[in-house]
Design an enzyme around this catalytic site. Structure first.
Site, PDB file in Angstrom:
ATOM      1  N   TYR A 111       0.956  -0.971   0.129  1.00  0.00           N
ATOM      2  CA  TYR A 111       0.116   0.114   0.139  1.00  0.00           C
ATOM      3  C   TYR A 111       0.874   1.239   0.027  1.00  0.00           C
ATOM      4  O   TYR A 111       1.892   1.107   0.936  1.00  0.00           O
ATOM      5  CB  TYR A 111      -0.878   0.022   1.050  1.00  0.00           C
ATOM      6  CG  TYR A 111      -2.388  -0.034   0.763  1.00  0.00           C
ATOM      7  CD1 TYR A 111      -3.009   0.657  -0.263  1.00  0.00           C
ATOM      8  CD2 TYR A 111      -3.159  -1.179   1.415  1.00  0.00           C
ATOM      9  CE1 TYR A 111      -4.224   0.534  -0.285  1.00  0.00           C
ATOM     10  CE2 TYR A 111      -4.357  -1.565   1.092  1.00  0.00           C
ATOM     11  CZ  TYR A 111      -5.014  -0.448   0.147  1.00  0.00           C
ATOM     12  OH  TYR A 111      -6.381  -0.497  -0.160  1.00  0.00           O
ATOM     13  N   GLU A 162      -0.251   5.172  -0.326  1.00  0.00           N
ATOM     14  CA  GLU A 162      -1.351   6.201  -0.594  1.00  0.00           C
ATOM     15  C   GLU A 162      -0.645   7.367  -0.156  1.00  0.00           C
ATOM     16  O   GLU A 162       0.139   7.371   0.582  1.00  0.00           O
ATOM     17  CB  GLU A 162      -2.477   6.064   0.597  1.00  0.00           C
ATOM     18  CG  GLU A 162      -3.755   5.062  -0.268  1.00  0.00           C
ATOM     19  CD  GLU A 162      -4.971   4.711   0.628  1.00  0.00           C
ATOM     20  OE1 GLU A 162      -5.132   5.802   1.466  1.00  0.00           O
ATOM     21  OE2 GLU A 162      -5.874   3.946   0.572  1.00  0.00           O
ATOM     22  N   ASP A 185      -7.267  15.195 -23.397  1.00  0.00           N
ATOM     23  CA  ASP A 185      -7.220  13.680 -23.026  1.00  0.00           C
ATOM     24  C   ASP A 185      -6.747  13.128 -24.342  1.00  0.00           C
ATOM     25  O   ASP A 185      -7.154  13.249 -25.359  1.00  0.00           O
ATOM     26  CB  ASP A 185      -8.570  13.214 -22.998  1.00  0.00           C
ATOM     27  CG  ASP A 185      -8.690  11.717 -22.667  1.00  0.00           C
ATOM     28  OD1 ASP A 185      -7.386  11.092 -23.013  1.00  0.00           O
ATOM     29  OD2 ASP A 185      -9.668  11.128 -22.415  1.00  0.00           O
ATOM     30  N   THR A 204      -3.964   7.376 -20.963  1.00  0.00           N
ATOM     31  CA  THR A 204      -3.698   6.097 -20.691  1.00  0.00           C
ATOM     32  C   THR A 204      -2.124   5.713 -20.812  1.00  0.00           C
ATOM     33  O   THR A 204      -1.611   6.524 -21.817  1.00  0.00           O
ATOM     34  CB  THR A 204      -4.590   5.099 -21.444  1.00  0.00           C
ATOM     35  OG1 THR A 204      -4.736   5.366 -22.782  1.00  0.00           O
ATOM     36  CG2 THR A 204      -6.055   5.106 -20.905  1.00  0.00           C
ATOM     37  N   LYS A 218      -2.344   2.428 -24.935  1.00  0.00           N
ATOM     38  CA  LYS A 218      -2.846   2.173 -26.221  1.00  0.00           C
ATOM     39  C   LYS A 218      -1.447   2.575 -27.285  1.00  0.00           C
ATOM     40  O   LYS A 218      -0.592   1.603 -27.324  1.00  0.00           O
ATOM     41  CB  LYS A 218      -3.986   3.293 -26.279  1.00  0.00           C
ATOM     42  CG  LYS A 218      -4.899   3.146 -25.627  1.00  0.00           C
ATOM     43  CD  LYS A 218      -6.223   3.994 -25.698  1.00  0.00           C
ATOM     44  CE  LYS A 218      -7.385   3.843 -25.079  1.00  0.00           C
ATOM     45  NZ  LYS A 218      -7.514   4.545 -23.653  1.00  0.00           N
ATOM     46  N   ARG A 274      -1.463  -1.477 -18.469  1.00  0.00           N
ATOM     47  CA  ARG A 274      -2.719  -1.020 -18.437  1.00  0.00           C
ATOM     48  C   ARG A 274      -2.707   0.328 -17.360  1.00  0.00           C
ATOM     49  O   ARG A 274      -2.174  -0.089 -16.304  1.00  0.00           O
ATOM     50  CB  ARG A 274      -3.756  -1.967 -18.083  1.00  0.00           C
ATOM     51  CG  ARG A 274      -3.980  -2.967 -19.038  1.00  0.00           C
ATOM     52  CD  ARG A 274      -4.799  -2.494 -20.390  1.00  0.00           C
ATOM     53  NE  ARG A 274      -6.023  -1.856 -20.216  1.00  0.00           N
ATOM     54  CZ  ARG A 274      -7.071  -2.299 -20.479  1.00  0.00           C
ATOM     55  NH1 ARG A 274      -6.817  -3.350 -21.301  1.00  0.00           N
ATOM     56  NH2 ARG A 274      -8.124  -2.013 -20.318  1.00  0.00           N
TER      57      ARG A 274
END
Ligand code: DSN
Length: 478
Positions: A64, A66, A241, A270, A273, A279
């Site tokens: 973790y 954060e 975007d 992203t 692509k 991903r």
């Protein structure tokens, strides 16, 4: 004979997985076999490198983290800091960005982080200011009510879904279309191109807080310098975007007015692509938005995925190599060859061609809906996706378009000559497919008739075409 490193690595991984759940190991192997066999023309998909894939399968997944680099809500994040900082550094260097945030899990997450950062930066609200400086306990119920009203009344102007925009650019059913008072700009009904005068007119009338550019299904370049001028003229924050064309920006195919990074206040993308990474998502921004963007987790996102951030660092390092620019140029050359091949055979293309990585075929010219065309192509070994065309009479479910893109086939090494063969295969299927009927005889938007012999023949031709361009040639699963 000794195996190469990639084959050893993937075989060993599958052996370890097989000992626990053999059906998962089998499915992973089957996925590679299927991907090797299919002519993948989905514009948003690609093939990440073995190094990128292998980077995701390790103990970083267990941590973790954060917060952000050096400012975590959990102890023991020193190695996560290393990979997150590396990924951000590669992103800044690759795109010439002032700031990079590599935590978003997807493009939608990246857009939500950007929306929140813009709202937090721009909305003039005493309640919001207090909330930002950790004086939340000072806020009354009336303050919170006012804050919700102020946040919920902000305006976004983005490209409409049927013109090629994304769901998150204000499409009503999406959260972006509900949390913002939204308007859309479309494309010129004759040319299919963005009409900048119309965008400027819409911006003047609507006065958005956010002007969004970028697309999922628009086959042309967008002039981001002009879009920024429009945003400035109405005091809007300009967001781009670039999820679909990030690889073309990274590879310096889109430069000057067509590179969003120097023009936009904030850019989202992203990483999987045309950029060919794992991903995930990413935000690049100007310094004034950096603090808000870095609060993405935990204000907007769940805990970061350190194994994926590590893979982003690897993929971004790959994209900084000189051969990535050559790859990016070949993506566009291939899309243009595919478009020319389709046009020569009588196909109808939205905007009449392409200058990026995708082509949008209006399949109503073949008497089909997008749904019928997509399935008939799939029966023939060609993987695409149906997509709306501007002012689509068939809506977003059945559609009238097929979107095809070249990043994946270009990664396999196919070139312009093979794109002409691909155009022939697509045209053969679409011209041989006829719309079907419902049991009561009424026309169906989903059913279709395609001679199985034609589908089989095309699938065999597609497989023969691909056999010259093996996918992951270094990976032998035995
Ligand atoms: N799903 C992506 C695409 O196919 O364009 C965008 O979200």
């Amino acid at each position: 004979m000794s195996l190469n490193a990639e084959s050893t690595a993937f075989r060993s991984a599958l052996e370890v997985i097989r000992a626990v759940e053999p059906r998962v190991a089998d499915a992973i192997g089957a996925e590679l076999a299927d991907q090797r066999e299919s002519l993948k023309l989905i514009a948003s998909e690609n093939y990440a490198s073995p190094a990128t894939l292998l980077t995701m399968g390790n103990w970083f997944s267990d941590k973790y983290a954060e917060g952000t680099v050096g400012r975590r809500f959990y102890a023991g994040c020193q190695n996560v800091d290393t990979v997150e900082a590396l990924a951000a550094e590669h992103a800044r260097e690759l795109f010439g960005a002032a700031h990079a945030y590599v935590q978003p899990h997807s493009g939608i997450d990246a857009n939500l982080v950007a929306f929140w950062a813009i709202l937090a930066d721009r909305v003039e609200s005493p309640a919001l200011k207090k909330a930002q400086v950790r004086q939340v306990n000072d806020l009354t119920e009336a303050d919170w009510f006012a804050l919700r009203r102020e946040l919920g009344n902000q305006r976004m102007l983005g490209m409409s879904l049927d013109a090629g925009g994304h769901l998150t650019h204000g499409f009503r059913p999406n959260i972006s279309g509900k949390m913002f008072d939204q308007r859309s700009y479309g494309t010129d009904p004759v040319t299919g191109l963005v009409d900048y005068d119309k965008v400027a007119e819409a911006a003047r009338e609507f006065k958005p807080l956010i002007l969004v550019a970028g697309y999922s299904a628009y086959p042309r370049k967008v002039n981001f310098r002009i879009m920024r001028e429009i945003a400035d003229s109405v005091g809007a924050t300009f967001m781009v975007d670039m999820a679909h064309f990030a690889g073309l920006v990274a590879g310096k195919v889109f430069t000057g007015d067509f590179d969003p990074v120097p023009h936009a206040h904030i850019v989202t993308t992203t990483t999987h692509k045309s950029l060919r990474g794992p991903r995930g998502g990413m935000v690049l921004c100007q310094p004034e938005l950096a603090d808000q963007v870095d609060r993405g987790c935990p204000m907007v996102l769940g805990g970061p995925l350190p194994h994926v951030m590590a893979a982003k660092a690897v993929a971004l390092a790959e994209a900084r190599r000189p051969d990535f620019a050559d790859y990016a140029q070949r993506i566009v050359d291939n899309a243009q060859a595919l478009a020319e091949g389709l046009l020569r055979r009588g196909g109808t293309l939205v905007t009449g061609g392409t200058d990026n990585h995708l082509v949008l075929i209006d399949v109503s010219g073949y008497g089909l809906t997008g749904r019928q065309a997509e399935q008939a192509l799939l029966d023939s070994g060609i993987v695409t996706n149906r997509n709306s065309v501007p002012q689509d009479p068939n809506g977003a479910w059945y559609t009238s378009g097929i979107r095809i893109g070249t990043p994946a086939l270009t990664s396999r090494g196919l070139g312009t000559a093979q794109m002409d063969e691909t155009a022939e295969l697509i045209h053969t299927v679409l011209s041989q497919t006829k719309p079907g009927a419902n049991p009561d005889g009424t026309p169906s938007k989903a059913k279709y008739v395609l001679d199985a012999a034609v589908a089989d023949r095309v699938a065999k031709q597609a497989s023969d075409l691909l056999s010259g361009y093996p996918l992951y040639p270094a990976v032998d699963l035995g």
